[in-house]
Scaffold this motif. Structure first.
Motif, PDB file in Angstrom:
ATOM      1  N   HIS A 216       0.831  -1.200   0.000  1.00  0.00           N
ATOM      2  CA  HIS A 216       0.000   0.000   0.000  1.00  0.00           C
ATOM      3  C   HIS A 216       0.866   1.250   0.000  1.00  0.00           C
ATOM      4  CE1 HIS A 216      -3.603  -2.443   0.866  1.00  0.00           C
ATOM      5  NE2 HIS A 216      -2.755  -3.170   1.576  1.00  0.00           N
ATOM      6  N   PHE A 217       0.882   1.933  -1.133  1.00  0.00           N
ATOM      7  CA  PHE A 217       1.576   3.205  -1.330  1.00  0.00           C
ATOM      8  C   PHE A 217       3.047   3.094  -0.917  1.00  0.00           C
ATOM      9  CE2 PHE A 217       2.093   7.847  -1.292  1.00  0.00           C
ATOM     10  CZ  PHE A 217       1.339   8.176  -2.397  1.00  0.00           C
ATOM     11  N   THR A 218       3.753   2.180  -1.552  1.00  0.00           N
ATOM     12  CA  THR A 218       5.168   1.954  -1.277  1.00  0.00           C
ATOM     13  C   THR A 218       6.021   2.529  -2.404  1.00  0.00           C
ATOM     14  OG1 THR A 218       5.145  -0.211  -2.377  1.00  0.00           O
ATOM     15  CG2 THR A 218       4.652  -0.157  -0.017  1.00  0.00           C
ATOM     16  N   ASN A 219       7.315   2.730  -2.131  1.00  0.00           N
ATOM     17  CA  ASN A 219       8.236   3.272  -3.128  1.00  0.00           C
ATOM     18  C   ASN A 219       8.758   2.216  -4.083  1.00  0.00           C
ATOM     19  OD1 ASN A 219       8.640   5.173  -0.558  1.00  0.00           O
ATOM     20  ND2 ASN A 219       9.136   6.329  -2.402  1.00  0.00           N
ATOM     21  N   GLU A 220       8.618   0.937  -3.717  1.00  0.00           N
ATOM     22  CA  GLU A 220       9.099  -0.154  -4.554  1.00  0.00           C
ATOM     23  C   GLU A 220       7.998  -1.181  -4.718  1.00  0.00           C
ATOM     24  OE1 GLU A 220      13.244  -1.547  -3.741  1.00  0.00           O
ATOM     25  OE2 GLU A 220      13.001  -0.337  -1.932  1.00  0.00           O
ATOM     26  N   ILE A 221       7.961  -1.762  -5.899  1.00  0.00           N
ATOM     27  CA  ILE A 221       6.966  -2.794  -6.159  1.00  0.00           C
ATOM     28  C   ILE A 221       7.579  -4.162  -5.899  1.00  0.00           C
ATOM     29  CG2 ILE A 221       7.536  -2.894  -8.630  1.00  0.00           C
ATOM     30  CD1 ILE A 221       4.555  -3.445  -9.146  1.00  0.00           C
ATOM     31  N   PHE A 222       6.860  -5.012  -5.191  1.00  0.00           N
ATOM     32  CA  PHE A 222       7.320  -6.351  -4.807  1.00  0.00           C
ATOM     33  C   PHE A 222       8.684  -6.285  -4.125  1.00  0.00           C
ATOM     34  CE2 PHE A 222       4.676  -7.322  -8.673  1.00  0.00           C
ATOM     35  CZ  PHE A 222       3.597  -7.816  -7.965  1.00  0.00           C
ATOM     36  N   SER A 223       8.798  -5.368  -3.173  1.00  0.00           N
ATOM     37  CA  SER A 223      10.059  -5.174  -2.470  1.00  0.00           C
ATOM     38  C   SER A 223      10.292  -6.299  -1.465  1.00  0.00           C
ATOM     39  CB  SER A 223      10.062  -3.832  -1.742  1.00  0.00           C
ATOM     40  OG  SER A 223      11.164  -3.718  -0.877  1.00  0.00           O
ATOM     41  N   TYR A 224      11.563  -6.663  -1.277  1.00  0.00           N
ATOM     42  CA  TYR A 224      11.924  -7.656  -0.274  1.00  0.00           C
ATOM     43  C   TYR A 224      12.147  -7.004   1.096  1.00  0.00           C
ATOM     44  CZ  TYR A 224      12.654 -10.912  -4.130  1.00  0.00           C
ATOM     45  OH  TYR A 224      12.470 -11.719  -5.228  1.00  0.00           O
ATOM     46  N   GLN A 225      12.079  -5.674   1.143  1.00  0.00           N
ATOM     47  CA  GLN A 225      12.283  -4.967   2.395  1.00  0.00           C
ATOM     48  C   GLN A 225      11.044  -5.093   3.290  1.00  0.00           C
ATOM     49  OE1 GLN A 225      15.311  -3.635   3.024  1.00  0.00           O
ATOM     50  NE2 GLN A 225      15.897  -4.392   0.990  1.00  0.00           N
ATOM     51  N   ASN A 226      11.249  -4.835   4.585  1.00  0.00           N
ATOM     52  CA  ASN A 226      10.128  -4.855   5.528  1.00  0.00           C
ATOM     53  C   ASN A 226       9.384  -3.526   5.467  1.00  0.00           C
ATOM     54  OD1 ASN A 226      11.044  -7.331   6.198  1.00  0.00           O
ATOM     55  ND2 ASN A 226      11.676  -6.832   8.282  1.00  0.00           N
ATOM     56  N   ASN A 227       8.751  -3.272   4.324  1.00  0.00           N
ATOM     57  CA  ASN A 227       8.024  -2.021   4.152  1.00  0.00           C
ATOM     58  C   ASN A 227       6.748  -2.031   4.976  1.00  0.00           C
ATOM     59  OD1 ASN A 227       9.866  -0.949   2.287  1.00  0.00           O
ATOM     60  ND2 ASN A 227       8.857  -1.984   0.577  1.00  0.00           N
ATOM     61  N   GLU A 228       6.478  -0.895   5.616  1.00  0.00           N
ATOM     62  CA  GLU A 228       5.270  -0.788   6.419  1.00  0.00           C
ATOM     63  C   GLU A 228       4.041  -0.983   5.543  1.00  0.00           C
ATOM     64  OE1 GLU A 228       3.963   2.037  10.045  1.00  0.00           O
ATOM     65  OE2 GLU A 228       4.260   3.054   8.144  1.00  0.00           O
ATOM     66  N   ASN A 229       3.041  -1.667   6.119  1.00  0.00           N
ATOM     67  CA  ASN A 229       1.749  -1.875   5.485  1.00  0.00           C
ATOM     68  C   ASN A 229       1.798  -2.837   4.297  1.00  0.00           C
ATOM     69  OD1 ASN A 229       0.810  -0.022   7.360  1.00  0.00           O
ATOM     70  ND2 ASN A 229       1.133   1.696   5.972  1.00  0.00           N
ATOM     71  N   LYS A 230       2.745  -3.753   4.320  1.00  0.00           N
ATOM     72  CA  LYS A 230       2.740  -4.876   3.394  1.00  0.00           C
ATOM     73  C   LYS A 230       2.021  -6.038   4.081  1.00  0.00           C
ATOM     74  CE  LYS A 230       6.580  -6.077   1.355  1.00  0.00           C
ATOM     75  NZ  LYS A 230       7.922  -6.685   1.142  1.00  0.00           N
ATOM     76  N   THR A 231       1.161  -6.731   3.351  1.00  0.00           N
ATOM     77  CA  THR A 231       0.419  -7.868   3.898  1.00  0.00           C
ATOM     78  C   THR A 231       0.550  -9.062   2.972  1.00  0.00           C
ATOM     79  OG1 THR A 231      -1.653  -7.278   2.778  1.00  0.00           O
ATOM     80  CG2 THR A 231      -1.271  -6.303   4.940  1.00  0.00           C
ATOM     81  N   MET A 232       0.545 -10.255   3.552  1.00  0.00           N
ATOM     82  CA  MET A 232       0.567 -11.487   2.758  1.00  0.00           C
ATOM     83  C   MET A 232       0.121 -12.648   3.642  1.00  0.00           C
ATOM     84  SD  MET A 232       4.697 -12.207   2.553  1.00  0.00           S
ATOM     85  CE  MET A 232       5.052 -10.518   2.100  1.00  0.00           C
ATOM     86  N   GLY A 233      -0.292 -13.729   3.007  1.00  0.00           N
ATOM     87  CA  GLY A 233      -0.688 -14.875   3.809  1.00  0.00           C
ATOM     88  C   GLY A 233      -1.471 -15.902   3.032  1.00  0.00           C
ATOM     89  N   PHE A 234      -1.908 -16.939   3.751  1.00  0.00           N
ATOM     90  CA  PHE A 234      -2.716 -17.983   3.145  1.00  0.00           C
ATOM     91  C   PHE A 234      -3.678 -18.537   4.199  1.00  0.00           C
ATOM     92  CE2 PHE A 234       0.287 -20.666   5.329  1.00  0.00           C
ATOM     93  CZ  PHE A 234      -0.432 -21.816   5.633  1.00  0.00           C
ATOM     94  N   GLU A 235      -4.709 -19.235   3.724  1.00  0.00           N
ATOM     95  CA  GLU A 235      -5.661 -19.913   4.604  1.00  0.00           C
ATOM     96  C   GLU A 235      -6.151 -21.170   3.912  1.00  0.00           C
ATOM     97  OE1 GLU A 235      -9.815 -19.067   7.104  1.00  0.00           O
ATOM     98  OE2 GLU A 235      -9.010 -17.563   5.701  1.00  0.00           O
TER      99      GLU A 235
END
Length: 456
Positions: free
Chosen positions: A395-414
């Protein structure tokens, strides 16, 4: 953070009414919560009104479907075409973040008029998000629909309890946002619909915000200060193509002013209403350009101290990002796209890609990205699998698909597997990057759960 859950979900269902209560008993979950000053929070305490209500799902609709009322956790709430609020949820980091919200949707018999309203937290409305969205076809001989929305965050500091302000008056900040959209129908057949649209949004931050831009003044590069209380965005012109109830495609141009974050009320908004900042962090930049000697900027930051010695600051979302003087301080334009495909209740997938490029200055070099990918498979597609979900979001990051711990990145599975027709086991992992323990650092917050579910 790993834990187990024993879940019992009694349900009552009629044609117009659905009630479910999730009795979740967490095993091995004790969470330190520095925000509320509680060393061990008991998530199995149903005497807490927030915990008691957040486990309830109540849905009611009239026989003609003109009125729908829902009392439950809010998820994936989008207003209009999503430039102001897109896929907002009030319980993003379950079970650490739980809020009972409500939604009311109404429409006229002719379907020409709609009115929707939501409250993010019914047990504390004075500190929640409250909003409405209404649409109407006002011109008899023109296929034009006009929508209007208003969203109010009654107090961005609601997460920080009043009792934790030490010898100072508890801080509050009321934020207001408004949106108007225009949709013109080009094609409307039995299976296809094509619309042209434009959406305009504006945010009133409450207090003036001080920010800086680099400018070339007669060959001299200077940092010029600006004060702004409002920010706006324009999404459009755009086109929206719908094929039956299966496919929904949106492509639009976007333009936004300095300080506007698109969407402002995103999926992760509840995690970023305020940010913890040490005085030492502010001290480390106050004597450097462009902040040096700027009293307005210094007052903007230091007004949010939590005690008399001003050792800690709690900054609202729109101010915290300005600790980086180059962040989001120029106009931006770009393109927004969204593709959604759903086949009945069996499966669906979503891909949203939004690009915002700074313009208007040789010093405007940043590009921001919002990317959302979701894939869902429901019951009757795979044997004994009642739910399978993958998701990724930035969400509103400076890099796309960044490997950094950018704030407000979410991911997961269920994954939910049916052991019998009444008993299932649910495995999930949710990863969210944000400052959970309020120490000024972005944390990798991983929730790993195993639920044993019994339905009856």
């Amino acid at each position: 953070m790993s834990f187990g859950t024993l879940s019992i979900r009694p349900q009552y269902r009629t044609k117009n009414l659905f009630i479910e209560y999730d009795f979740d008993w967490f095993i091995g979950l004790n969470e330190k919560n520095s925000i509320n000053n509680i060393m061990e929070e008991n998530f199995n305490n149903y005497s807490d009104i927030n915990r008691l209500l957040s486990a309830l799902t109540l849905q009611f609709r009239t026989s003609n479907n003109n009125v729908t009322f829902q009392l439950k956790k809010i998820a994936n709430l989008t207003i209009g075409y999503g430039s102001l609020m897109n896929q907002y949820t009030n319980s993003i980091h379950y079970p650490l973040k739980q809020n009972p919200g409500c939604l009311l949707k109404t429409k006229s018999n002719s379907n020409k008029y709609t009115f929707d309203i939501f409250i993010s937290s019914i047990h504390k409305p004075n500190s929640s998000l409250i909003g409405f969205y209404t649409t109407g076809k006002l011109l008899k001989n023109m296929p034009l629909t006009i929508g209007f929305a208003a969203i109010i965050d009654n107090n961005q500091f609601a997460e920080y309890h009043d009792t934790l302000w030490t010898n100072v008056k508890p801080k509050t900040n009321r934020l207001q946002a408004y949106q108007i959209d225009f949709t013109y129908n080009l094609v409307n057949t039995l299976h296809k619909k094509t619309n042209l649209f434009t959406e305009l949004s504006i945010i009133n931050f409450g207090d003036e915000i001080r920010y800086f831009k680099l400018e070339d003044l007669n060959g001299e590069i200077i940092d010029r200060g600006f004060n702004k209380k409002f920010a706006f965005s324009v999404l459009g012109p755009g086109i929206n193509y719908k094929l039956d109830h299966h496919k929904n495609i949106i492509i639009a141009f976007n333009y936004s002013s300095p300080l506007f974050i698109t969407p402002f009320f995103s999926e992760t908004y509840e995690l970023e209403r305020i940010h913890y900042t040490l005085k030492s962090e502010v001290d480390s930049i106050i004597d450097f350009t462009p902040y040096e000697g700027d009293d307005k900027w210094f007052e903007m930051i230091t007004q949010y101290h939590n005690d008399t010695d001003s050792s800690i600051y709690y900054l609202p979302k729109q101010i915290n990002r300005l600790l980086d003087p180059t962040h989001n301080v120029y106009n931006k334009c770009g393109i927004s796209t969204s593709f959604k495909n759903q086949f009945r209740e069996n499966y669906s997938y979503t891909l949203d890609m939004n690009i915002y490029k700074e313009i208007g200055s040789e010093f405007a070099t940043n590009t921001f990205y919002t990317t959302i990918i979701k894939f869902d498979i429901n019951e009757s597609v795979l044997n004994n699998i009642s739910k399978f979900r993958l998701y990724y979001g930035e969400h509103f990051t400076n890099e796309i698909f960044s490997y950094q711990n950018n704030e407000n990145k979410t991911m997961g599975f269920e994954l939910e597997y049916n052991i019998t027709s009444l008993i299932s086991i649910n495995l999930y992992q949710n990863i969210i990057f944000y400052d959970h323990d309020f120490d000024g650092k972005t944390d990798l917050n991983s929730t790993n759960g195993i639920d044993l579910i019994m339905d009856f």
